[in-house]
Design an enzyme around this catalytic site. Sequence first.
Site, PDB file in Angstrom:
ATOM      1  N   GLN A   1      59.762 -72.350  26.467  1.00 55.42           N
ATOM      2  CA  GLN A   1      59.060 -71.549  27.455  1.00 55.42           C
ATOM      3  C   GLN A   1      58.584 -72.493  28.477  1.00 55.42           C
ATOM      4  O   GLN A   1      58.030 -73.613  28.619  1.00 55.42           O
ATOM      5  CB  GLN A   1      57.530 -71.154  26.882  1.00 55.42           C
TER       6      GLN A   1
ATOM      7  N   LYS B   1      59.602 -67.594  30.535  1.00 54.57           N
ATOM      8  CA  LYS B   1      58.165 -68.441  31.130  1.00 54.57           C
ATOM      9  C   LYS B   1      57.334 -68.688  30.279  1.00 54.57           C
ATOM     10  O   LYS B   1      56.583 -69.563  30.177  1.00 54.57           O
ATOM     11  CB  LYS B   1      57.788 -67.151  32.117  1.00 54.57           C
ATOM     12  N   GLY B   2      57.063 -67.615  29.050  1.00 54.81           N
ATOM     13  CA  GLY B   2      55.971 -67.855  27.982  1.00 54.81           C
ATOM     14  C   GLY B   2      54.705 -66.858  28.237  1.00 54.81           C
ATOM     15  O   GLY B   2      54.596 -66.357  29.522  1.00 54.81           O
ATOM     16  N   ALA B   3      54.422 -66.205  27.212  1.00 55.70           N
ATOM     17  CA  ALA B   3      53.646 -65.248  27.137  1.00 55.70           C
ATOM     18  C   ALA B   3      52.238 -65.366  26.705  1.00 55.70           C
ATOM     19  O   ALA B   3      51.397 -64.363  26.245  1.00 55.70           O
ATOM     20  CB  ALA B   3      54.341 -63.957  26.403  1.00 55.70           C
TER      21      ALA B   3
ATOM     22  N   HIS C   1      62.506 -61.051  34.144  1.00 53.71           N
ATOM     23  CA  HIS C   1      62.836 -59.868  35.119  1.00 53.71           C
ATOM     24  C   HIS C   1      62.689 -60.261  36.452  1.00 53.71           C
ATOM     25  O   HIS C   1      62.633 -59.438  37.286  1.00 53.71           O
ATOM     26  CB  HIS C   1      61.784 -58.935  34.514  1.00 53.71           C
TER      27      HIS C   1
ATOM     28  N   ARG D   1      67.142 -69.460  24.540  1.00 56.84           N
ATOM     29  CA  ARG D   1      66.685 -68.439  25.563  1.00 56.84           C
ATOM     30  C   ARG D   1      65.573 -68.924  26.100  1.00 56.84           C
ATOM     31  O   ARG D   1      64.775 -69.650  25.543  1.00 56.84           O
ATOM     32  CB  ARG D   1      66.203 -67.510  24.683  1.00 56.84           C
TER      33      ARG D   1
ATOM     34  N   ARG E   1      52.312 -57.586  27.179  1.00 55.85           N
ATOM     35  CA  ARG E   1      52.973 -56.844  28.117  1.00 55.85           C
ATOM     36  C   ARG E   1      51.998 -56.448  29.331  1.00 55.85           C
ATOM     37  O   ARG E   1      52.302 -56.650  30.607  1.00 55.85           O
ATOM     38  CB  ARG E   1      53.830 -55.933  27.715  1.00 55.85           C
TER      39      ARG E   1
ATOM     40  N   ASP F   1      61.897 -66.584  17.769  1.00 51.95           N
ATOM     41  CA  ASP F   1      61.056 -66.476  19.046  1.00 51.95           C
ATOM     42  C   ASP F   1      60.112 -67.724  19.006  1.00 51.95           C
ATOM     43  O   ASP F   1      59.731 -68.331  17.964  1.00 51.95           O
ATOM     44  CB  ASP F   1      60.133 -65.293  18.893  1.00 51.95           C
ATOM     45  N   MET F   2      59.641 -67.816  20.137  1.00 54.62           N
ATOM     46  CA  MET F   2      58.420 -68.970  20.249  1.00 54.62           C
ATOM     47  C   MET F   2      57.204 -68.349  20.628  1.00 54.62           C
ATOM     48  O   MET F   2      57.181 -67.512  21.406  1.00 54.62           O
ATOM     49  CB  MET F   2      58.897 -69.759  21.225  1.00 54.62           C
TER      50      MET F   2
ATOM     51  N   LYS G   1      59.979 -63.892  14.611  1.00 51.69           N
ATOM     52  CA  LYS G   1      58.747 -64.664  14.893  1.00 51.69           C
ATOM     53  C   LYS G   1      58.426 -65.484  13.490  1.00 51.69           C
ATOM     54  O   LYS G   1      58.154 -64.695  12.478  1.00 51.69           O
ATOM     55  CB  LYS G   1      57.398 -63.964  15.229  1.00 51.69           C
TER      56      LYS G   1
END
Length: 309
Positions: free
Chosen positions: A164, A188-190, A228, A185, A290, A135-136, A98
């Site tokens: 994302q 969806k985006g978090a 997933h 990669r 998560r 990472d984004m 990151k």
Amino acid sequence: MLRRTLLALSRSEQLKRAVATLPVSSSVVARYVPGEATEDAVSAAADLVKQGLAVSLDHLGEDTLDRAQADAAVAAYVEVLAALSDAGLTPNAEVSVKLSAVGQALPGDGDRIALDNARRICQAAANAGTVVTLDMEDHTTTDSTLRILGRLRPDFPDTGAVLQSYLKRTEGDCRDLAYAGSRVRLCKGAYNEPASVAFQDKHEVDLSYVRCLKVLMQGKGYPMVASHDPRLIAIAARLAEENGRAAGDFEYQMLFGIRPNEQQRLADDGHTVRVYMPYGVEWYGYLMRRLAERPANVAFFVRSLLSKR
Ligand code: FDA
């Protein structure tokens, strides 16, 4: 609503202090984070590689506030990369970084500091016989992260990007990055993103994911399908076939602790499956993201906190 609340709480220093000091948290955290020390990460990576899986290690930490913290993050990556190489785990194990952990958000010349630090990690990865994926993070960092990626790739062409699908701009970014040798990669985006830049409806995010994946699968790069979601995994398999991509021409990626049986099934079918494995003491923000993805996890989390008080 719950998702937004949890994502907002992921930025709360007060809650972070409370959760991080609770001894019980370890049982909740352990599902998603195999350990805090370099040795924990290397040993968990070795177990996965033995099972035929690939790994991307993420040294936890974000929103770095000063140069010393950024330097410490770089040192942690240099250490883990050497340990992975010594253990014979490269190139199966790579690292995810990151940019906010290595100085991107520092006032003044954050971009330059993050670029220099990312370069040091890319060089350590090259010395260890492996690669880095950037990472984004939230949408305010997207342009800066893609700019830094563009500066790294001439020297380290295998440096991976993350895009994302919840961002409205991403289909265009996929087009820009679908060139030969480009590792991308798609997730969806978090993060908690406003409607001005991101789709708010889950279904719209999924539709965008499929559009973006089509661009990547039809392009010349190397798509990394990070999800997933069983429907998206099935669609990825179909798109790969339609575009003449064999097992080694793209890969699946999932998070440590989520759908491990599916990870194994895909690997047993001959696919490259990379498990994203975070480690380190700064697990709070990651854990909250998560939990935000799955309301059922929140009940489990609260129950375990209360039962150990
Ligand atoms: P979705 O959230 O719809 O979940 C589909 C199914 O997966 C669920 O029904 C459930 O079965 C299972 N599942 C998903 N999340 C779970 C959880 N937390 N606990 C238990 N089960 C769960 N994001 C980002 O913004 N920047 C990044 O750099 C990355 N990097 C990244 C790397 C890798 C390898 C992965 C897999 C993901 C990311 N992400 C990320 C996170 C990503 O954006 C997204 O938030 C999660 O992957 C969840 O989205 P799904 O596609 O799995 O779908």
